[in-house]
Design a protein around this motif. Structure first.
Motif, mmCIF file in Angstrom:
data_model
loop_
_atom_site.group_PDB
_atom_site.id
_atom_site.type_symbol
_atom_site.label_atom_id
_atom_site.label_comp_id
_atom_site.label_asym_id
_atom_site.label_seq_id
_atom_site.Cartn_x
_atom_site.Cartn_y
_atom_site.Cartn_z
ATOM 1 N N CYS A 5 0.756 -1.199 -0.063
ATOM 2 C CA CYS A 5 0.072 0.131 -0.050
ATOM 3 C C CYS A 5 0.978 1.174 -0.028
ATOM 4 C CB CYS A 5 -1.079 0.058 1.236
ATOM 5 S SG CYS A 5 -2.284 -1.046 1.109
ATOM 6 N N PHE A 6 1.857 1.158 1.149
ATOM 7 C CA PHE A 6 2.749 2.482 0.996
ATOM 8 C C PHE A 6 3.588 2.583 -0.169
ATOM 9 C CE2 PHE A 6 0.711 2.661 5.307
ATOM 10 C CZ PHE A 6 0.536 4.063 5.099
ATOM 11 N N ARG A 7 3.905 1.675 -0.752
ATOM 12 C CA ARG A 7 4.788 1.661 -2.018
ATOM 13 C C ARG A 7 4.171 2.245 -3.082
ATOM 14 N NH1 ARG A 7 9.943 2.010 -3.647
ATOM 15 N NH2 ARG A 7 10.254 0.397 -5.472
ATOM 16 N N TRP A 8 2.912 2.009 -3.285
ATOM 17 C CA TRP A 8 2.380 2.173 -4.586
ATOM 18 C C TRP A 8 1.096 3.247 -4.632
ATOM 19 C CZ3 TRP A 8 3.311 -3.397 -5.161
ATOM 20 C CH2 TRP A 8 4.461 -3.758 -5.858
ATOM 21 N N LEU A 9 0.764 3.492 -3.450
ATOM 22 C CA LEU A 9 -0.397 4.393 -3.068
ATOM 23 C C LEU A 9 -0.032 5.686 -2.399
ATOM 24 C CD1 LEU A 9 -3.112 1.983 -1.943
ATOM 25 C CD2 LEU A 9 -2.787 2.671 -4.456
ATOM 26 N N SER A 10 -0.737 6.578 -2.545
ATOM 27 C CA SER A 10 -0.527 7.824 -1.703
ATOM 28 C C SER A 10 -0.739 7.466 -0.441
ATOM 29 C CB SER A 10 -1.429 8.963 -2.142
ATOM 30 O OG SER A 10 -2.787 8.528 -2.003
ATOM 31 N N ARG A 12 -2.667 8.566 1.993
ATOM 32 C CA ARG A 12 -4.378 8.641 2.258
ATOM 33 C C ARG A 12 -4.818 7.423 1.645
ATOM 34 N NH1 ARG A 12 -5.258 11.450 6.452
ATOM 35 N NH2 ARG A 12 -4.809 13.586 6.143
ATOM 36 N N LYS A 13 -4.532 7.085 0.578
ATOM 37 C CA LYS A 13 -5.270 5.928 -0.229
ATOM 38 C C LYS A 13 -4.808 4.444 0.661
ATOM 39 C CE LYS A 13 -6.234 8.057 -4.692
ATOM 40 N NZ LYS A 13 -5.665 7.964 -6.053
ATOM 41 N N ALA A 14 -3.372 4.857 0.752
ATOM 42 C CA ALA A 14 -2.768 3.364 1.507
ATOM 43 C C ALA A 14 -3.392 3.199 2.997
ATOM 44 C CB ALA A 14 -1.482 3.870 1.733
ATOM 45 N N ILE A 15 -3.718 4.346 3.634
ATOM 46 C CA ILE A 15 -4.375 4.286 5.062
ATOM 47 C C ILE A 15 -5.845 3.583 4.940
ATOM 48 C CG2 ILE A 15 -5.281 5.472 7.134
ATOM 49 C CD1 ILE A 15 -2.923 7.176 6.904
#
Length: 182
Positions: A5-10, A12-15
């Motif tokens: 999630c934190f590698r490929w998303l912003s 906010r989107k990762a959370i």
């Protein structure tokens, strides 16, 4: 999931993806009859990530509305405690309470305690020392709990607290010696 999630998303989107993943995981745990502790841990992780990311904004808002936040968190904690102790009084089925409301009760109590203590300054050297080894206490306490209560079949809370503190001191000294080599 966390790293993806934190590698490929912003952020906010990762959370948001972590919350969705944790909810799906909690549903699967519930279907397979895992206990509430598993479900609470699964849901608490993304909540902790969100608080860690937005902590300044959350606590700035909470400090601005200190009295209201303190009162509401206390009332919610009290109501959820009563609902947990007396589920028939609240008309809540026990399994439903344990699954979701227990997490809300822990969260509201933590928020209440944090708000209450943010106005208190600790100056006692013993409290400062315990605060300095709180991470070590966290790492050691479940191991001591398992050995004392489950293996030795102890039942004295004072002995458990003493053993935990003593084991923490030993662990801290050993960890300091081991890290000094590196």
């Amino acid at each position: 999931l966390f790293y993806v999630c934190f590698r490929w998303l912003s952020v906010r989107k990762a959370i948001a993806a972590l919350f969705i993943g944790a909810l799906l995981y909690a549903v699967i745990l519930h279907w397979f009859h895992f206990g509430a502790n598993w479900i609470n841990s699964a849901l608490a992780f993304p909540m902790g990530v969100w608080v860690a990311h937005d902590n300044e904004r959350i606590f700035h808002w909470a400090r601005r509305h200190f009295a209201a936040v303190l009162g509401v968190s206390f009332i919610v904690t009290l109501l959820l405690y009563v609902a947990g102790v007396y589920p028939d009084f609240a008309g809540i089925h026990r399994k439903l309470f344990i699954g979701g409301a227990q997490l809300m009760a822990m969260t509201s109590f933590t928020f209440f305690l944090t708000m209450l203590l943010c106005r208190v300054q600790f100056h006692a050297k013993y409290m400062m020392y315990i605060g300095g080894i709180s991470y070590e206490i966290y790492l050691v306490h479940m191991k001591v709990r398992y050995v004392y209560f489950d293996t030795w079949h102890g039942n004295d809370l004072c002995v458990y607290l003493f053993l935990t503190f003593f084991a923490t001191l030993i662990f801290k000294k050993l960890a300091a010696r081991l890290t000094s080599f590196f």
